[in-house]
Design a protein around this motif. Structure first.
Motif, PDB file in Angstrom:
ATOM      1  N   MET A  88       0.825  -1.200   0.000  1.00 52.52           N
ATOM      2  CA  MET A  88       0.000   0.000   0.000  1.00 52.52           C
ATOM      3  C   MET A  88       0.863   1.256   0.000  1.00 52.52           C
ATOM      4  N   LEU A  89       0.415   2.264  -0.732  1.00 56.37           N
ATOM      5  CA  LEU A  89       1.063   3.562  -0.753  1.00 56.37           C
ATOM      6  C   LEU A  89       0.062   4.600  -0.288  1.00 56.37           C
ATOM      7  N   THR A  90       0.441   5.419   0.670  1.00 55.98           N
ATOM      8  CA  THR A  90      -0.444   6.478   1.161  1.00 55.98           C
ATOM      9  C   THR A  90       0.230   7.822   0.979  1.00 55.98           C
ATOM     10  N   THR A  91      -0.566   8.858   0.748  1.00 56.27           N
ATOM     11  CA  THR A  91      -0.014  10.171   0.439  1.00 56.27           C
ATOM     12  C   THR A  91       0.725  10.803   1.608  1.00 56.27           C
ATOM     13  N   ASP A  92       0.473  10.342   2.830  1.00 54.67           N
ATOM     14  CA  ASP A  92       1.186  10.938   3.962  1.00 54.67           C
ATOM     15  C   ASP A  92       2.659  10.552   3.970  1.00 54.67           C
ATOM     16  N   MET A 122       0.891  16.425  -6.246  1.00 51.74           N
ATOM     17  CA  MET A 122       0.858  17.879  -6.126  1.00 51.74           C
ATOM     18  C   MET A 122       0.712  18.343  -4.679  1.00 51.74           C
ATOM     19  N   GLY A 123       0.578  17.407  -3.757  1.00 52.48           N
ATOM     20  CA  GLY A 123       0.342  17.745  -2.360  1.00 52.48           C
ATOM     21  C   GLY A 123      -1.138  17.709  -2.020  1.00 52.48           C
ATOM     22  N   ASP A 124      -1.462  17.503  -0.750  1.00 52.59           N
ATOM     23  CA  ASP A 124      -2.839  17.500  -0.261  1.00 52.59           C
ATOM     24  C   ASP A 124      -3.708  16.510  -1.025  1.00 52.59           C
ATOM     25  N   PHE A 171      -3.103   4.061  -2.657  1.00 48.08           N
ATOM     26  CA  PHE A 171      -2.941   3.147  -3.780  1.00 48.08           C
ATOM     27  C   PHE A 171      -2.594   1.782  -3.188  1.00 48.08           C
ATOM     28  N   ALA A 172      -3.392   0.773  -3.467  1.00 49.04           N
ATOM     29  CA  ALA A 172      -3.162  -0.548  -2.900  1.00 49.04           C
ATOM     30  C   ALA A 172      -3.006  -1.571  -4.023  1.00 49.04           C
ATOM     31  N   GLN A 173      -1.839  -2.167  -4.104  1.00 48.87           N
ATOM     32  CA  GLN A 173      -1.595  -3.188  -5.107  1.00 48.87           C
ATOM     33  C   GLN A 173      -2.527  -4.373  -4.887  1.00 48.87           C
ATOM     34  N   GLY A 174      -3.187  -4.807  -5.970  1.00 48.49           N
ATOM     35  CA  GLY A 174      -4.104  -5.930  -5.873  1.00 48.49           C
ATOM     36  C   GLY A 174      -5.534  -5.524  -5.611  1.00 48.49           C
ATOM     37  N   GLU A 175      -5.787  -4.221  -5.444  1.00 50.28           N
ATOM     38  CA  GLU A 175      -7.133  -3.734  -5.185  1.00 50.28           C
ATOM     39  C   GLU A 175      -7.477  -2.613  -6.165  1.00 50.28           C
ATOM     40  N   PRO A 176      -8.758  -2.406  -6.466  1.00 54.48           N
ATOM     41  CA  PRO A 176      -9.140  -1.306  -7.361  1.00 54.48           C
ATOM     42  C   PRO A 176      -8.682   0.037  -6.809  1.00 54.48           C
TER      43      PRO A 176
END
Length: 202
Positions: free
Chosen positions: A102-106, A129-131, A156-161
């Motif tokens: 999983m990738l998170t913007t934080d 772009m931030g936020d 963004f989660a690999q393996g999930e929509p």
């Protein structure tokens, strides 16, 4: 025969399919050793660890012969046959257990580039772009996204929509959009060292 880029969108699908046939996720040394034995020692433990991202020096390309062995393990004739079958029968892997990366913007800084792939051969690179705001920089084989599009997304989660909000596509606004509806994202790649892919909580 040239090697296959590790970013190929069907490779994560194949790895999940291997885990389904194997009966468990490949996360422990015991599981790795047992899988090597089930593959009749045609692949070694170090190869399995790198394929499943268990060690830091992951492959940038993967040998066709390696993918042929794994494809045969799940019942295909070879890698090329597995790719054709997966693309033809889109959705057959949608019930498999995802890797959970999983990738998170934080975890991101502005201007970080993130590339996602999804079946059958789609790819998009976005600039953060931030936020939780994104701008599409490159697109291959997709009409859902176009260069210059903007949207909001925090995870963004690999393996999930992939669920995105406030999409502006070719100048037209959409409240929401879903990418990889049946199969999820095949891969999520980040090109900045200050971005972190973490294991998704179980």
């Amino acid at each position: 025969m040239t090697n296959v880029p590790s970013s190929h969108p069907v490779i994560p699908v194949l790895l999940r399919h291997v885990e389904q046939c194997f009966g468990q996720t490949i996360t422990s040394m015991q599981a790795i050793s047992r899988l090597v034995a089930e593959l009749h020692f045609r692949l070694n433990e170090d190869t399995i660890r790198r394929l499943w991202h268990i060690r830091g020096d992951e492959y940038s390309t993967i040998r066709h012969s390696t993918l042929d062995i794994l494809s045969a393990y799940v019942g295909a004739h070879d890698w090329e046959s597995y790719v054709q079958q997966t693309e033809k029968e889109g959705g057959i892997e949608s019930s498999l257990v995802p890797h959970g990366r999983m990738l998170t913007t934080d975890k991101l800084l502005p201007d970080t580039l993130v590339t996602i792939t999804w079946l059958p051969d789609r790819m998009a690179t976005m600039r953060y772009m931030g936020d939780a705001q994104w701008k599409v920089e490159q697109v291959i084989n997709s009409t859902t996204l176009a260069v210059g599009d903007t949207f909001s997304c925090r995870t963004f989660a690999q393996g999930e929509p992939l669920y995105i909000d406030h999409l502006v596509h070719l100048g037209q606004s959409y409240s929401a959009c879903r990418i990889g509806m049946q199969n999820g994202l095949s891969s999520v790649a980040v090109n900045a060292k200050n971005a972190l892919l973490t294991n998704k909580p179980k």
